[in-house]
Design an enzyme around this catalytic site. Structure first.
Site, PDB file in Angstrom:
ATOM      1  N   GLU A  41      39.275  44.399  43.330  1.00 55.92           N
ATOM      2  CA  GLU A  41      40.389  43.526  42.926  1.00 55.92           C
ATOM      3  C   GLU A  41      41.750  44.061  43.331  1.00 55.92           C
ATOM      4  OE1 GLU A  41      41.829  41.003  41.720  1.00 55.92           O
ATOM      5  OE2 GLU A  41      40.197  39.790  40.986  1.00 55.92           O
ATOM      6  N   ASP A  42      42.648  43.145  43.708  1.00 50.66           N
ATOM      7  CA  ASP A  42      44.022  43.561  44.028  1.00 50.66           C
ATOM      8  C   ASP A  42      45.017  43.091  42.972  1.00 50.66           C
ATOM      9  OD1 ASP A  42      43.866  40.806  44.750  1.00 50.66           O
ATOM     10  OD2 ASP A  42      45.717  41.048  45.893  1.00 50.66           O
ATOM     11  N   THR A  61      45.968  36.696  52.071  1.00 54.93           N
ATOM     12  CA  THR A  61      46.604  35.385  51.870  1.00 54.93           C
ATOM     13  C   THR A  61      47.826  35.495  50.964  1.00 54.93           C
ATOM     14  OG1 THR A  61      45.008  35.112  50.131  1.00 54.93           O
ATOM     15  CG2 THR A  61      44.533  33.967  52.195  1.00 54.93           C
ATOM     16  N   LYS A  92      41.142  34.237  35.407  1.00 59.99           N
ATOM     17  CA  LYS A  92      41.394  35.657  35.148  1.00 59.99           C
ATOM     18  C   LYS A  92      42.707  35.773  34.375  1.00 59.99           C
ATOM     19  CE  LYS A  92      39.396  36.656  39.702  1.00 59.99           C
ATOM     20  NZ  LYS A  92      39.618  37.128  41.087  1.00 59.99           N
ATOM     21  N   LYS A 109      49.332  36.867  41.168  1.00 58.31           N
ATOM     22  CA  LYS A 109      48.078  37.217  41.842  1.00 58.31           C
ATOM     23  C   LYS A 109      46.910  37.010  40.883  1.00 58.31           C
ATOM     24  CE  LYS A 109      49.587  40.755  45.128  1.00 58.31           C
ATOM     25  NZ  LYS A 109      49.492  42.197  45.416  1.00 58.31           N
ATOM     26  N   SER A 159      36.467  34.549  42.818  1.00 56.62           N
ATOM     27  CA  SER A 159      37.870  34.236  43.098  1.00 56.62           C
ATOM     28  C   SER A 159      38.359  33.046  42.287  1.00 56.62           C
ATOM     29  CB  SER A 159      38.021  33.909  44.591  1.00 56.62           C
ATOM     30  OG  SER A 159      39.297  33.360  44.856  1.00 56.62           O
ATOM     31  N   ALA A 160      39.656  33.082  41.965  1.00 53.33           N
ATOM     32  CA  ALA A 160      40.263  31.953  41.249  1.00 53.33           C
ATOM     33  C   ALA A 160      40.550  30.797  42.195  1.00 53.33           C
ATOM     34  CB  ALA A 160      41.577  32.406  40.614  1.00 53.33           C
ATOM     35  N   ASP A 178      36.874  40.086  44.893  1.00 53.89           N
ATOM     36  CA  ASP A 178      37.930  39.086  44.853  1.00 53.89           C
ATOM     37  C   ASP A 178      38.173  38.681  46.313  1.00 53.89           C
ATOM     38  OD1 ASP A 178      40.244  37.607  43.995  1.00 53.89           O
ATOM     39  OD2 ASP A 178      41.462  39.269  44.748  1.00 53.89           O
ATOM     40  N   LEU A 179      38.768  37.511  46.526  1.00 49.62           N
ATOM     41  CA  LEU A 179      38.976  37.051  47.907  1.00 49.62           C
ATOM     42  C   LEU A 179      40.400  37.331  48.409  1.00 49.62           C
ATOM     43  CD1 LEU A 179      37.918  35.321  50.358  1.00 49.62           C
ATOM     44  CD2 LEU A 179      38.841  33.337  49.150  1.00 49.62           C
ATOM     45  N   ASP A 180      41.383  36.677  47.734  1.00 48.84           N
ATOM     46  CA  ASP A 180      42.775  36.773  48.181  1.00 48.84           C
ATOM     47  C   ASP A 180      43.314  38.183  47.973  1.00 48.84           C
ATOM     48  OD1 ASP A 180      43.363  33.939  48.844  1.00 48.84           O
ATOM     49  OD2 ASP A 180      42.944  33.606  46.731  1.00 48.84           O
TER      50      ASP A 180
HETATM   51  C1  BG6 Z   1      43.904  33.643  43.514  1.00 50.33           C
HETATM   52  C2  BG6 Z   1      45.253  34.057  44.046  1.00 50.33           C
HETATM   53  O1  BG6 Z   1      42.887  34.274  44.232  1.00 50.33           O
HETATM   54  O2  BG6 Z   1      43.744  32.234  43.611  1.00 50.33           O
HETATM   55  C3  BG6 Z   1      46.358  33.283  43.331  1.00 50.33           C
HETATM   56  O3  BG6 Z   1      45.434  35.441  43.852  1.00 50.33           O
HETATM   57  C4  BG6 Z   1      46.110  31.783  43.451  1.00 50.33           C
HETATM   58  O4  BG6 Z   1      47.603  33.635  43.895  1.00 50.33           O
HETATM   59  C5  BG6 Z   1      44.717  31.460  42.911  1.00 50.33           C
HETATM   60  O5  BG6 Z   1      47.078  31.047  42.715  1.00 50.33           O
HETATM   61  C6  BG6 Z   1      44.378  29.990  43.073  1.00 50.33           C
HETATM   62  O6  BG6 Z   1      44.289  29.716  44.441  1.00 50.33           O
HETATM   63  P1  BG6 Z   1      44.250  28.275  45.087  1.00 50.33           P
HETATM   64  O7  BG6 Z   1      43.892  28.544  46.524  1.00 50.33           O
HETATM   65  O8  BG6 Z   1      43.186  27.500  44.375  1.00 50.33           O
HETATM   66  O9  BG6 Z   1      45.586  27.664  44.906  1.00 50.33           O
HETATM   67 MG    MG Z   2      43.415  38.772  44.757  1.00 54.77          MG
END
Ligand code: BG6
Ligand code: MG
Length: 216
Positions: free
Chosen positions: A170-171, A18, A146, A46, A115-116, A10-12
């Site tokens: 994953e967090d 972030t 997710k 998240k 990542s989302a 996962d990224l964030d």
């Molecule tokens: C996820 C984050 O990685 O990405 C969420 O944990 C976030 O908090 C989602 O809403 C979407 O991110 P973005 O950058 O497309 O708004």
């Molecule tokens: Mg995350």
């Protein structure tokens, strides 16, 4: 001993922190609408896509509005968020991440981002990690967010690994659920009382070793 052959990150909150930037941006939008918003509520967002997060915040305040206005607010949130994250540099990579990427590279274990976030390309560019992953699957290419496993299943496919041979880092509660729904092993990064479904939980990425992955 497990047969882990690939790693999906996962990224964030795993590669870069972030989470505070998302929190500041969502809190600004929520408070402007008169909806109280705190860190416990932020936890539930998240891993959740941008539009779904906005709708969850509106639901918290029992606020209803037309789809067009929801989209406009989401755009506003993203503007606040991007202003913060575009200032990121390699110094913002979370401790332990770079060492672990080197370990995977030294052991020829392929790695992907799952990542989302639709801001994934921007973030990876800012922190200088774009070329370190064999595949990048993000919110720009998946249709189901997710806890649906789509993002990780696509990652596994691109890495040429079967889901059972992949470990996901994953967090987020939703992310752990997605990994398990996809039939993968999952290491939670954070608190065990929150990431209950993970196979193992580590407090941060400095605690990750190849041995822990192999012993899953
Ligand atoms: C996820 C984050 O990685 O990405 C969420 O944990 C976030 O908090 C989602 O809403 C979407 O991110 P973005 O950058 O497309 O708004
Ligand atoms: Mg995350």
């Amino acid at each position: 001993m497990s047969s882990i052959k690939a790693c999906i990150f996962d990224l964030d909150g795993v590669i870069v922190d972030t989470v505070p930037a998302h929190y500041i941006a969502w809190k600004t939008i929520a408070n402007e609408l008169g909806i109280p918003f705190d860190k416990t509520q932020n936890e539930q967002l998240k891993g959740v896509s941008r539009i779904k997060s906005m709708k969850k915040i509106l639901a918290l305040g029992n606020v209803e509005m037309p789809e067009e206005e929801i989209k406009a607010l989401t755009k506003k949130k993203n503007k606040i968020y991007v202003e913060i994250i575009s200032k990121m540099t390699p110094a913002d990579i979370l401790p332990g991440v770079e060492d672990f990427l080197l370990t995977l590279e030294a052991n020829n274990i392929p790695k992907a981002i799952g990542s989302a976030s639709r801001n994934t390309p921007t973030i990876l560019k800012c922190v200088g990690l774009t070329n370190r992953f064999d595949a990048i699957v993000d919110g720009n290419v998946v249709s189901n967010s997710k806890p649906d496993p789509e993002v990780f299943l696509k990652g596994a496919e691109l890495l040429g690994a079967s889901p059972a041979d992949c470990v996901v880092l994953e967090d987020a509660i939703s992310g752990v659920k997605a990994a398990k729904a996809g039939g993968m092993k999952c290491i939670g990064v954070g608190k065990p009382e929150i990431l209950k479904q993970a196979d193992l939980v580590i407090p941060d990425m400095t605690q990750l070793t190849l041995e822990k992955i192999q012993n899953l």
